[in-house]
Design a protein around this motif. Structure first.
Motif, PDB file in Angstrom:
ATOM      1  N   SER A   1       0.807  -1.136   0.002  1.00 34.96           N
ATOM      2  CA  SER A   1       0.064   0.083  -0.111  1.00 34.96           C
ATOM      3  C   SER A   1       0.763   1.156  -0.170  1.00 34.96           C
ATOM      4  CB  SER A   1      -0.718   0.080   1.050  1.00 34.96           C
ATOM      5  OG  SER A   1      -1.747  -1.070   1.073  1.00 34.96           O
ATOM      6  N   LEU A   2       1.831   1.368   0.952  1.00 35.17           N
ATOM      7  CA  LEU A   2       2.903   2.344   0.678  1.00 35.17           C
ATOM      8  C   LEU A   2       3.464   2.582  -0.504  1.00 35.17           C
ATOM      9  CD1 LEU A   2       4.233   1.985   4.349  1.00 35.17           C
ATOM     10  CD2 LEU A   2       2.917   3.852   3.718  1.00 35.17           C
ATOM     11  N   ALA A   3       3.913   1.479  -0.908  1.00 38.47           N
ATOM     12  CA  ALA A   3       4.601   1.683  -2.314  1.00 38.47           C
ATOM     13  C   ALA A   3       3.787   2.061  -3.405  1.00 38.47           C
ATOM     14  CB  ALA A   3       5.135   0.147  -2.776  1.00 38.47           C
TER      15      ALA A   3
ATOM     16  N   ALA B   1       8.738  -3.885   4.326  1.00 38.64           N
ATOM     17  CA  ALA B   1       8.977  -5.282   3.655  1.00 38.64           C
ATOM     18  C   ALA B   1       9.995  -6.051   4.067  1.00 38.64           C
ATOM     19  CB  ALA B   1       9.060  -4.959   2.065  1.00 38.64           C
ATOM     20  N   ALA B   2      11.395  -5.477   4.444  1.00 34.19           N
ATOM     21  CA  ALA B   2      12.240  -6.165   5.069  1.00 34.19           C
ATOM     22  C   ALA B   2      11.871  -6.462   6.392  1.00 34.19           C
ATOM     23  CB  ALA B   2      13.452  -4.969   5.214  1.00 34.19           C
ATOM     24  N   VAL B   3      11.129  -6.167   7.159  1.00 32.35           N
ATOM     25  CA  VAL B   3      10.642  -6.472   8.517  1.00 32.35           C
ATOM     26  C   VAL B   3       9.866  -7.779   8.358  1.00 32.35           C
ATOM     27  CG1 VAL B   3       9.243  -6.143  10.596  1.00 32.35           C
ATOM     28  CG2 VAL B   3      10.861  -4.234   9.815  1.00 32.35           C
TER      29      VAL B   3
ATOM     30  N   SER C   1       6.321  17.255  -2.012  1.00 37.56           N
ATOM     31  CA  SER C   1       5.420  15.904  -2.338  1.00 37.56           C
ATOM     32  C   SER C   1       6.710  15.117  -2.791  1.00 37.56           C
ATOM     33  CB  SER C   1       4.514  15.963  -3.394  1.00 37.56           C
ATOM     34  OG  SER C   1       4.927  16.475  -4.620  1.00 37.56           O
ATOM     35  N   ASP C   2       7.535  15.571  -3.372  1.00 37.38           N
ATOM     36  CA  ASP C   2       8.666  14.563  -3.851  1.00 37.38           C
ATOM     37  C   ASP C   2       9.562  13.934  -2.743  1.00 37.38           C
ATOM     38  OD1 ASP C   2       8.537  15.137  -6.750  1.00 37.38           O
ATOM     39  OD2 ASP C   2       9.909  16.668  -6.698  1.00 37.38           O
ATOM     40  N   GLU C   3       9.632  14.718  -1.654  1.00 42.63           N
ATOM     41  CA  GLU C   3      10.347  14.363  -0.540  1.00 42.63           C
ATOM     42  C   GLU C   3       9.222  13.202   0.259  1.00 42.63           C
ATOM     43  OE1 GLU C   3      11.312  17.729   1.944  1.00 42.63           O
ATOM     44  OE2 GLU C   3      12.629  18.328   0.168  1.00 42.63           O
ATOM     45  N   LEU C   4       8.241  13.523   0.210  1.00 45.09           N
ATOM     46  CA  LEU C   4       7.282  12.507   0.991  1.00 45.09           C
ATOM     47  C   LEU C   4       7.337  11.116   0.175  1.00 45.09           C
ATOM     48  CD1 LEU C   4       5.180  11.866   3.131  1.00 45.09           C
ATOM     49  CD2 LEU C   4       3.570  13.163   1.567  1.00 45.09           C
ATOM     50  N   ALA C   5       7.182  11.242  -1.199  1.00 37.80           N
ATOM     51  CA  ALA C   5       7.101  10.128  -2.084  1.00 37.80           C
ATOM     52  C   ALA C   5       8.415   9.173  -1.910  1.00 37.80           C
ATOM     53  CB  ALA C   5       7.132  10.548  -3.581  1.00 37.80           C
ATOM     54  N   THR C   6       9.651   9.983  -1.529  1.00 34.46           N
ATOM     55  CA  THR C   6      10.919   9.422  -1.433  1.00 34.46           C
ATOM     56  C   THR C   6      10.808   8.746   0.134  1.00 34.46           C
ATOM     57  OG1 THR C   6      12.196  10.504  -2.645  1.00 34.46           O
ATOM     58  CG2 THR C   6      13.431   9.467  -1.055  1.00 34.46           C
ATOM     59  N   ALA C   7      10.182   9.249   1.149  1.00 34.59           N
ATOM     60  CA  ALA C   7      10.115   8.840   2.359  1.00 34.59           C
ATOM     61  C   ALA C   7       9.197   7.793   2.424  1.00 34.59           C
ATOM     62  CB  ALA C   7       9.647   9.979   3.362  1.00 34.59           C
ATOM     63  N   LEU C   8       8.017   7.782   1.549  1.00 34.23           N
ATOM     64  CA  LEU C   8       7.103   6.657   1.668  1.00 34.23           C
ATOM     65  C   LEU C   8       7.625   5.364   0.940  1.00 34.23           C
ATOM     66  CD1 LEU C   8       3.612   8.100   0.851  1.00 34.23           C
ATOM     67  CD2 LEU C   8       4.484   7.207   3.142  1.00 34.23           C
ATOM     68  N   GLY C   9       8.471   5.507  -0.049  1.00 29.49           N
ATOM     69  CA  GLY C   9       9.089   4.342  -0.729  1.00 29.49           C
ATOM     70  C   GLY C   9      10.007   3.776   0.153  1.00 29.49           C
ATOM     71  N   ALA C  10      10.938   4.673   0.947  1.00 26.64           N
ATOM     72  CA  ALA C  10      11.848   4.084   1.784  1.00 26.64           C
ATOM     73  C   ALA C  10      11.138   3.220   2.998  1.00 26.64           C
ATOM     74  CB  ALA C  10      12.623   4.969   2.571  1.00 26.64           C
ATOM     75  N   LEU C  11      10.065   3.865   3.438  1.00 26.49           N
ATOM     76  CA  LEU C  11       9.239   3.146   4.407  1.00 26.49           C
ATOM     77  C   LEU C  11       8.696   1.827   3.937  1.00 26.49           C
ATOM     78  CD1 LEU C  11       8.059   2.965   7.274  1.00 26.49           C
ATOM     79  CD2 LEU C  11       6.257   4.582   6.562  1.00 26.49           C
TER      80      LEU C  11
END
Length: 77
Positions: free
Chosen positions: A32-34, A65-67, A50-60
């Motif tokens: 969902s985040l991705a 997924a790693a967890v 919004s670009d920064e938020l997109a980057t942060a959501l992608g990283a989250l």
């Protein structure tokens, strides 16, 4: 989730099926985040934030997924 105290003090027993359920929930959350991140990336009306938020959501999404992978690995032990 089903938990019970083990014979070793300070340890917690969690059923593998419960861990797999948690991993599936984490996978769903990561997906969902991705899926939201690309919608924010490059939106002209929202500006650089919004670009920064997109980057942060992608990283989250990647972290969640790693967890999920780690929880699944624990369930399989």
């Amino acid at each position: 989730m089903t938990t019970s105290a083990s014979r070793t003090p300070g340890r917690l027993h969690v059923e593998p099926a419960d861990l797999r359920t948690a991993a599936r929930l984490l996978d769903s959350t990561a997906g969902s985040l991705a899926s939201v991140a690309p919608n924010l990336d490059g939106r002209p009306d929202a500006g650089a934030s919004s670009d920064e938020l997109a980057t942060a959501l992608g990283a989250l999404a990647q972290a969640v997924a790693a967890v999920a992978d780690e929880v699944r690995d624990i369930a399989d032990r």
